[in-house]
Scaffold this active site. Structure first.
Site, PDB file in Angstrom:
ATOM      1  N   VAL A  86     -13.977   0.086   1.503  1.00 21.13           N
ATOM      2  CA  VAL A  86     -14.041   0.251   3.013  1.00 21.13           C
ATOM      3  C   VAL A  86     -12.771   1.060   3.443  1.00 21.13           C
ATOM      4  O   VAL A  86     -12.896   1.620   4.539  1.00 21.13           O
ATOM      5  CB  VAL A  86     -14.185  -1.239   3.407  1.00 21.13           C
ATOM      6  CG1 VAL A  86     -12.798  -1.929   3.548  1.00 21.13           C
ATOM      7  CG2 VAL A  86     -14.408  -1.192   4.916  1.00 21.13           C
ATOM      8  N   LYS A 112      -5.993  -7.604   7.418  1.00 20.14           N
ATOM      9  CA  LYS A 112      -6.774  -6.561   6.812  1.00 20.14           C
ATOM     10  C   LYS A 112      -7.137  -5.533   7.806  1.00 20.14           C
ATOM     11  O   LYS A 112      -7.533  -4.175   7.506  1.00 20.14           O
ATOM     12  CB  LYS A 112      -8.099  -7.301   5.999  1.00 20.14           C
ATOM     13  CG  LYS A 112      -7.505  -7.804   4.834  1.00 20.14           C
ATOM     14  CD  LYS A 112      -8.673  -8.355   4.037  1.00 20.14           C
ATOM     15  CE  LYS A 112      -8.159  -8.899   2.745  1.00 20.14           C
ATOM     16  NZ  LYS A 112      -8.996 -10.113   2.136  1.00 20.14           N
ATOM     17  N   LYS A 167     -19.787  -4.880 -28.861  1.00 19.83           N
ATOM     18  CA  LYS A 167     -19.295  -6.380 -28.652  1.00 19.83           C
ATOM     19  C   LYS A 167     -18.125  -6.759 -29.024  1.00 19.83           C
ATOM     20  O   LYS A 167     -17.785  -6.769 -30.312  1.00 19.83           O
ATOM     21  CB  LYS A 167     -20.447  -7.126 -28.907  1.00 19.83           C
ATOM     22  CG  LYS A 167     -20.372  -8.696 -28.510  1.00 19.83           C
ATOM     23  CD  LYS A 167     -21.494  -9.535 -29.118  1.00 19.83           C
ATOM     24  CE  LYS A 167     -21.159 -11.095 -28.654  1.00 19.83           C
ATOM     25  NZ  LYS A 167     -21.902 -11.888 -29.379  1.00 19.83           N
ATOM     26  N   PRO A 213     -10.870   1.581  -6.816  1.00 19.29           N
ATOM     27  CA  PRO A 213     -10.743   1.772  -5.437  1.00 19.29           C
ATOM     28  C   PRO A 213     -11.024   0.754  -4.164  1.00 19.29           C
ATOM     29  O   PRO A 213     -12.032   0.184  -4.386  1.00 19.29           O
ATOM     30  CB  PRO A 213     -11.829   3.138  -5.207  1.00 19.29           C
ATOM     31  CG  PRO A 213     -12.964   2.873  -6.574  1.00 19.29           C
ATOM     32  CD  PRO A 213     -11.945   1.884  -7.215  1.00 19.29           C
ATOM     33  N   LYS A 216      -6.289  -1.748   6.544  1.00 14.11           N
ATOM     34  CA  LYS A 216      -7.503  -0.894   6.079  1.00 14.11           C
ATOM     35  C   LYS A 216      -8.208  -0.036   7.233  1.00 14.11           C
ATOM     36  O   LYS A 216      -9.066   0.578   7.044  1.00 14.11           O
ATOM     37  CB  LYS A 216      -8.688  -1.753   5.389  1.00 14.11           C
ATOM     38  CG  LYS A 216      -8.283  -2.631   4.363  1.00 14.11           C
ATOM     39  CD  LYS A 216      -9.308  -3.355   3.726  1.00 14.11           C
ATOM     40  CE  LYS A 216      -8.987  -4.128   2.620  1.00 14.11           C
ATOM     41  NZ  LYS A 216      -9.809  -4.389   1.525  1.00 14.11           N
ATOM     42  N   ASN A 245     -18.191 -12.054  -9.388  1.00 11.30           N
ATOM     43  CA  ASN A 245     -18.056 -13.195  -8.530  1.00 11.30           C
ATOM     44  C   ASN A 245     -19.203 -13.708  -8.037  1.00 11.30           C
ATOM     45  O   ASN A 245     -20.248 -13.202  -8.394  1.00 11.30           O
ATOM     46  CB  ASN A 245     -17.053 -12.634  -7.351  1.00 11.30           C
ATOM     47  CG  ASN A 245     -17.909 -11.538  -6.472  1.00 11.30           C
ATOM     48  OD1 ASN A 245     -18.713 -11.734  -5.878  1.00 11.30           O
ATOM     49  ND2 ASN A 245     -17.160 -10.398  -6.490  1.00 11.30           N
TER      50      ASN A 245
HETATM   51  O1  PMT Z   1     -23.287 -12.472  -0.634  1.00 13.78           O
HETATM   52  P1  PMT Z   1     -23.248 -13.955  -0.209  1.00 13.78           P
HETATM   53  O2  PMT Z   1     -23.417 -14.898  -1.193  1.00 13.78           O
HETATM   54  O3  PMT Z   1     -24.142 -13.932   1.126  1.00 13.78           O
HETATM   55  O4  PMT Z   1     -21.652 -14.171   0.343  1.00 13.78           O
HETATM   56  C1  PMT Z   1     -21.227 -13.514   1.437  1.00 13.78           C
HETATM   57  C2  PMT Z   1     -19.673 -12.964   1.386  1.00 13.78           C
HETATM   58  C3  PMT Z   1     -18.903 -14.235   1.319  1.00 13.78           C
HETATM   59  C4  PMT Z   1     -19.561 -12.255   0.055  1.00 13.78           C
HETATM   60  C5  PMT Z   1     -19.524 -12.381   2.412  1.00 13.78           C
HETATM   61  O5  PMT Z   1     -19.626 -12.956   3.620  1.00 13.78           O
HETATM   62  C6  PMT Z   1     -17.923 -11.645   2.528  1.00 13.78           C
HETATM   63  O6  PMT Z   1     -16.991 -12.356   2.960  1.00 13.78           O
HETATM   64  N1  PMT Z   1     -17.767 -10.564   1.971  1.00 13.78           N
HETATM   65  C7  PMT Z   1     -16.591 -10.019   1.852  1.00 13.78           C
HETATM   66  C8  PMT Z   1     -16.077 -10.358   0.330  1.00 13.78           C
HETATM   67  C9  PMT Z   1     -14.581  -9.790  -0.213  1.00 13.78           C
HETATM   68  O7  PMT Z   1     -14.441  -9.179  -0.963  1.00 13.78           O
HETATM   69  O8  PMT Z   1     -13.672  -9.797   0.817  1.00 13.78           O
HETATM   70  P2  PMT Z   1     -12.194  -9.327   0.546  1.00 13.78           P
HETATM   71  O9  PMT Z   1     -11.376  -9.835   1.653  1.00 13.78           O
HETATM   72  O10 PMT Z   1     -11.488  -9.100  -0.762  1.00 13.78           O
HETATM   73  O11 PMT Z   1     -12.232  -7.675   0.955  1.00 13.78           O
HETATM   74  C10 PMT Z   1     -11.801  -7.071   2.155  1.00 13.78           C
HETATM   75  C11 PMT Z   1     -12.741  -6.083   2.582  1.00 13.78           C
HETATM   76  O12 PMT Z   1     -12.854  -4.933   1.822  1.00 13.78           O
HETATM   77  C12 PMT Z   1     -14.413  -6.473   2.302  1.00 13.78           C
HETATM   78  O13 PMT Z   1     -15.234  -5.660   3.570  1.00 13.78           O
HETATM   79  C13 PMT Z   1     -14.630  -5.919   1.109  1.00 13.78           C
HETATM   80  O14 PMT Z   1     -16.329  -5.553   1.221  1.00 13.78           O
HETATM   81  C14 PMT Z   1     -13.938  -4.696   1.094  1.00 13.78           C
HETATM   82  N2  PMT Z   1     -13.227  -4.214  -0.267  1.00 13.78           N
HETATM   83  C15 PMT Z   1     -12.655  -4.932  -0.954  1.00 13.78           C
HETATM   84  C16 PMT Z   1     -12.167  -4.674  -2.209  1.00 13.78           C
HETATM   85  C17 PMT Z   1     -12.429  -3.283  -2.745  1.00 13.78           C
HETATM   86  N3  PMT Z   1     -12.273  -2.675  -3.778  1.00 13.78           N
HETATM   87  N4  PMT Z   1     -13.265  -2.332  -1.802  1.00 13.78           N
HETATM   88  C18 PMT Z   1     -13.835  -2.926  -0.805  1.00 13.78           C
HETATM   89  O15 PMT Z   1     -14.469  -2.099   0.099  1.00 13.78           O
END
Ligand code: PMT
Length: 404
Positions: free
Chosen positions: A312, A341, A289, A309, A345, A210
């Site tokens: 968080v 969330k 590949k 997994p 979580k 991403n």
């Molecule tokens: O890195 P930058 O370009 O500065 O951009 C910052 C950001 C937009 C990435 C940052 O501010 C942000 O929003 N980060 C969280 C991105 C995300 O994946 O959010 P989510 O809503 O999908 O996930 C929710 C939470 O679960 C997050 O804390 C994420 O880190 C965590 N997560 C998600 C999936 C996973 N498999 N494991 C996780 O721990």
């Protein structure tokens, strides 16, 4: 002593019997989380070996300006600029005199001329030398220039005399030193932060990822270190310099980020999950590949994805869990989804990030978020990620204290 966490202390040792006590001092400084570089005058080396102090400080000991090996490691100007504080213990009558005269005739006196950091002296000498009018005048001159004196103490001296001139107890010196620093909001806390994207391999040359740049997570790491915390940032593949005083662990995919987070959050106080972790990964990674069929222009390809997994949520589910702060990157119903969330979580706080606006969120210089807790919402206006990170760390530290 927490105030010494993350601080850079240049310990100058001059010639005196009290020099042997500096070994213990270096040990205590390291235990308090400080980084220590030791500079010794030639006379100091007669009382304690540089090797002892090198082993205890974990850094090469600097003894001469003309040592090309030491200069190649960290030059004397660089060393003077590196320090947050210069502590000279024991400070002999001779060294105090040379410093008062503004001399730069050895490495330590030269560093004192160059440094912009505050200089603290712990005098140690025979009581007659201490009480001598020349020494008193030299100390007055130095105090007038802003140098602070820790001690000396009064009592029995190594030479058999009784009176003022003993070096203060090392613990008292370090306590005095610690009090010179402000208490950071996270002083002494261990904080782990994830940042950046993850890359989920399809074959040796392709992956799913991403647009996260890691800027928000790295800005939070820098702000937490500024607030006095010991910070570890677990970074996905990003093109950023590691912030000052931050330990960095590089990972590529969600499973390695998960393993690193589980390991490094043991005995940590706070976990901030800023990484944009891929929710899915290809079920299998092709060993070589993947080739297209040149004779089949309409060929399609299906990649089966499986869940990664949830890092968080795994940290929040630990028995001895730290204070857990998640992010929620949402494009609609931002606060509502972020709140769900927070609950699902089992987070302590969640930072809602509206990523539908291209000028904030992923790979932008600025961001705007809402910090959400169990019964409050605090919107933070659009600003640079650095400024926003300092505001967030201040708020998170406040709620950490209230909610813990
Ligand atoms: O890195 P930058 O370009 O500065 O951009 C910052 C950001 C937009 C990435 C940052 O501010 C942000 O929003 N980060 C969280 C991105 C995300 O994946 O959010 P989510 O809503 O999908 O996930 C929710 C939470 O679960 C997050 O804390 C994420 O880190 C965590 N997560 C998600 C999936 C996973 N498999 N494991 C996780 O721990």
């Amino acid at each position: 002593m927490h105030r010494l966490n993350n601080k850079r202390i240049l310990l100058g040792i001059t010639g005196g019997i009290a020099a042997y006590k500096t070994a213990e001092m270096v040990r205590h400084l390291r235990k308090a989380g400080a980084e220590v570089h030791v500079v010794m005058t030639p006379a100091a080396c007669e009382f304690i070996t540089p090797l002892t102090l090198q082993a205890l400080s974990g850094n090469p000991v600097h003894t001469s300006m003309l040592d090309p090996k030491a200069e190649a490691g960290m030059g004397h100007i660089e060393l003077a600029k590196w320090a947050d504080a210069v502590l000279i213990a024991p400070a002999s009558a001779d060294f105090i005199a040379r410093m008062a005269a503004g001399m730069g005739n050895d490495l330590l006196s030269t560093l004192c001329l160059v440094t912009q950091a505050p200089v603290y002296l712990a005098p140690a000498m025979n009581q007659g030398m201490w009480l001598d009018v020349a020494t008193q005048k030299n100390c007055e001159t130095l105090v007038g220039r802003g140098v602070k004196m820790f001690g000396p103490d009064n009592g029995y001296q190594a030479c058999g005399d009784v009176g003022p001139g003993r070096m203060l107890d090392p613990d008292v010196i370090l306590q005095n030193l610690a009090e010179q620093f402000e208490t950071g909001l996270l002083a002494g806390k261990k904080v782990v932060i994830t940042a950046g994207p993850t890359r989920e391999a399809i074959d040796p040359v392709r992956y799913i990822s991403n647009h996260s740049s890691g800027k928000m997570g790295f800005a939070l790491a820098a702000a937490a270190a500024d607030a006095g915390a010991s910070v570890t940032v677990i970074a996905g593949p990003v093109n950023l310099e590691t912030p000052d005083r931050v330990t960095r662990i590089d990972v590529a995919d969600a499973r390695s980020m998960h393993a690193a987070a589980m390991e490094h959050t043991a005995n940590s106080d706070m976990f901030i999950s800023c990484a944009a972790v891929a929710d899915y990964r290809p079920e299998t990674i092709a060993e070589s590949k993947i080739k297209k069929d040149p004779g089949a222009p309409d060929q399609t390809m299906t990649i089966k994805l499986v869940r990664n997994p949830d890092i968080v949520a795994s940290v929040a589910a630990k028995e001895d869990r730290p204070f857990v702060v998640g992010f929620a990157a949402e494009t609609n119903n931002v606060v509502e989804y972020a709140t769900s969330k927070l609950q699902r979580k089992k987070l302590d706080l969640v930072i809602a990030n509206d990523v539908s606006d291209k000028s904030i969120g992923f790979n932008s210089e600025e961001n705007a978020v809402t910090l959400i807790g169990p019964d409050f919402e605090e919107p933070l206006a659009k600003s640079s990620k650095q400024l926003l990170a300092s505001q967030l760390i201040e708020l998170i530290a406040r709620y950490y204290k209230e909610m813990k």
